[in-house]
Design a protein around this motif. Structure first.
Motif, PDB file in Angstrom:
ATOM      1  N   ILE A  36     140.077  69.063  79.614  1.00 14.84           N
ATOM      2  CA  ILE A  36     140.456  67.689  79.318  1.00 14.84           C
ATOM      3  C   ILE A  36     140.690  67.556  77.812  1.00 14.84           C
ATOM      4  CG2 ILE A  36     138.156  66.750  78.836  1.00 14.84           C
ATOM      5  CD1 ILE A  36     138.894  64.445  80.773  1.00 14.84           C
ATOM      6  N   ASN A  37     141.475  66.558  77.421  1.00 16.29           N
ATOM      7  CA  ASN A  37     141.708  66.309  76.005  1.00 16.29           C
ATOM      8  C   ASN A  37     140.424  65.830  75.334  1.00 16.29           C
ATOM      9  OD1 ASN A  37     144.730  66.612  76.042  1.00 16.29           O
ATOM     10  ND2 ASN A  37     144.550  64.909  77.474  1.00 16.29           N
ATOM     11  N   PHE A  38     140.171  66.303  74.124  1.00 13.81           N
ATOM     12  CA  PHE A  38     138.946  65.891  73.448  1.00 13.81           C
ATOM     13  C   PHE A  38     139.197  65.600  71.967  1.00 13.81           C
ATOM     14  CE2 PHE A  38     139.029  70.443  72.813  1.00 13.81           C
ATOM     15  CZ  PHE A  38     138.477  70.641  71.554  1.00 13.81           C
ATOM     16  N   ILE A  39     138.328  64.759  71.405  1.00 17.44           N
ATOM     17  CA  ILE A  39     138.368  64.377  69.994  1.00 17.44           C
ATOM     18  C   ILE A  39     136.952  64.523  69.440  1.00 17.44           C
ATOM     19  CG2 ILE A  39     138.891  62.537  68.342  1.00 17.44           C
ATOM     20  CD1 ILE A  39     140.787  61.327  70.375  1.00 17.44           C
ATOM     21  N   ILE A  40     136.837  65.069  68.240  1.00 23.00           N
ATOM     22  CA  ILE A  40     135.536  65.298  67.618  1.00 23.00           C
ATOM     23  C   ILE A  40     135.174  64.129  66.695  1.00 23.00           C
ATOM     24  CG2 ILE A  40     134.192  66.805  66.099  1.00 23.00           C
ATOM     25  CD1 ILE A  40     134.839  68.133  68.712  1.00 23.00           C
ATOM     26  N   ARG A  41     133.971  63.617  66.853  1.00 27.34           N
ATOM     27  CA  ARG A  41     133.457  62.578  65.963  1.00 27.34           C
ATOM     28  C   ARG A  41     133.084  63.190  64.603  1.00 27.34           C
ATOM     29  NH1 ARG A  41     130.133  58.098  68.280  1.00 27.34           N
ATOM     30  NH2 ARG A  41     128.795  58.552  66.509  1.00 27.34           N
ATOM     31  N   VAL A  42     133.639  62.624  63.542  1.00 25.70           N
ATOM     32  CA  VAL A  42     133.219  62.971  62.183  1.00 25.70           C
ATOM     33  C   VAL A  42     132.867  61.645  61.494  1.00 25.70           C
ATOM     34  CG1 VAL A  42     133.741  64.218  60.057  1.00 25.70           C
ATOM     35  CG2 VAL A  42     134.858  64.906  62.202  1.00 25.70           C
ATOM     36  N   TYR A  43     131.656  61.182  61.731  1.00 21.39           N
ATOM     37  CA  TYR A  43     131.227  59.873  61.245  1.00 21.39           C
ATOM     38  C   TYR A  43     130.483  60.056  59.921  1.00 21.39           C
ATOM     39  CZ  TYR A  43     132.570  57.309  65.465  1.00 21.39           C
ATOM     40  OH  TYR A  43     133.279  56.699  66.476  1.00 21.39           O
ATOM     41  N   TYR A  44     131.215  59.854  58.841  1.00 22.10           N
ATOM     42  CA  TYR A  44     130.686  60.111  57.502  1.00 22.10           C
ATOM     43  C   TYR A  44     130.021  58.888  56.869  1.00 22.10           C
ATOM     44  CZ  TYR A  44     135.345  58.193  56.538  1.00 22.10           C
ATOM     45  OH  TYR A  44     136.472  57.415  56.527  1.00 22.10           O
ATOM     46  N   GLU A  45     130.102  57.736  57.502  1.00 21.83           N
ATOM     47  CA  GLU A  45     129.379  56.545  57.040  1.00 21.83           C
ATOM     48  C   GLU A  45     128.802  55.824  58.253  1.00 21.83           C
ATOM     49  OE1 GLU A  45     131.817  53.589  55.144  1.00 21.83           O
ATOM     50  OE2 GLU A  45     133.598  54.148  56.293  1.00 21.83           O
TER      51      GLU A  45
END
Length: 281
Positions: A36-45
């Motif tokens: 499945i299509n996926f997106i990575i969380r990069v939560y810097y704040e």
């Protein structure tokens, strides 16, 4: 007419706190055979209801030194390294000034429960091309989602957040509603069946009562909704990292979140193994 429903899964740690540990996690992610299509969380704040650690970009050394310039450079390099690996990235927009440094690397921009009623955030998002994930507010009410949507897709005239230039935003029709719960969870079918726009179900936060293991129960519910009912669910969001749980800001342990508790890598693999139902519908 054949309608193709694109399903995505958005996952990663609650917040970025250690780039070396995060890269170790990413290397394991890349080895997974995703269905499945996926997106990575990069939560810097990180949003704060009052005070607390505001995220890596403010305090990259976790020592209250407030080396924001270092944080900006480190995040920028990280994002470029990740997109070179052909990964799609997501983050939350709290401070538009920061996002301007990274927006060319980000595919999916989340507007959080505490900022979704902000007119400035609505104006800013109306003038960018990224997909906007609009979270419901902390109460869990869904009416405000539509208010944000109406503002987002329409034109705006506002002052630039970088200089004194007047901006004429053309409107942004690339958006999804993100249901994250409120006073009570709101991922149930009785809520979802009335929403006509694309939906991402946040399996964490108030939908899981902030107990990471409950993300599995939310996933099972959404899994069955997608399998047996017609609705506009287009994806799910999880807070996952290498190890289960969380720790305090002293960050003594490797691969454990310093903010909200996360599911571990084994649970992520379990979730991915059941994604065929989304792929086949």
């Amino acid at each position: 007419m054949i309608i193709i429903i694109i399903i995505i899964i958005i996952f990663g740690p609650c917040s970025l706190s250690n780039i070396k540990d995060f890269f170790f996690y990413i290397k394991k992610i890349i080895k997974i055979n995703f269905k499945i299509n996926f997106i990575i969380r990069v939560y810097y704040e990180k949003p704060r209801s009052n005070i607390g650690w505001k995220g890596f970009i403010y305090d990259p050394y976790l020592d209250n030194s407030n080396c924001i310039i270092d944080g900006i450079y480190m995040i920028r390099k990280l994002l470029i390294d990740l997109i070179k690996k052909n990964l799609f990235l997501a983050t939350e927009c709290l401070n538009f000034y920061f996002l301007n440094f990274f927006i060319d690397c980000i595919s999916w921009v989340c507007i959080g429960a505490r900022t979704m009623n902000s007119q400035l955030h609505r104006e800013f998002c109306s003038n960018i091309k990224n997909i906007i994930g609009i979270k419901n507010d902390v109460s869990g009410e869904l009416k405000s989602l539509n208010d944000f949507k109406i503002s987002l897709i329409n034109k705006h005239c506002f002052l630039s957040f970088n200089n004194f230039k007047i901006i004429f935003g053309k409107g942004n029709k690339n958006f999804q509603f993100v249901l994250r719960g409120g006073k009570i969870p709101n991922f149930n079918f009785t809520n979802i069946k009335y929403i006509k726009n694309s939906i991402i179900v946040d399996c964490s936060h108030s939908n899981s009562f902030k107990y990471p293991i409950n993300q599995i129960f939310v996933f099972e519910n959404v899994y069955n909704q997608f399998k047996y009912y017609k609705n506009n669910i287009n994806g799910l969001m999880f807070e996952t990292y290498e190890k289960f749980g969380n720790q305090n800001i002293l960050n003594k342990y490797k691969f454990i979140s310093v903010t909200d508790s996360c599911l571990n890598f084994s649970f992520l693999n379990l979730i991915i193994s059941k994604m065929d139902v989304f792929k086949n519908n």
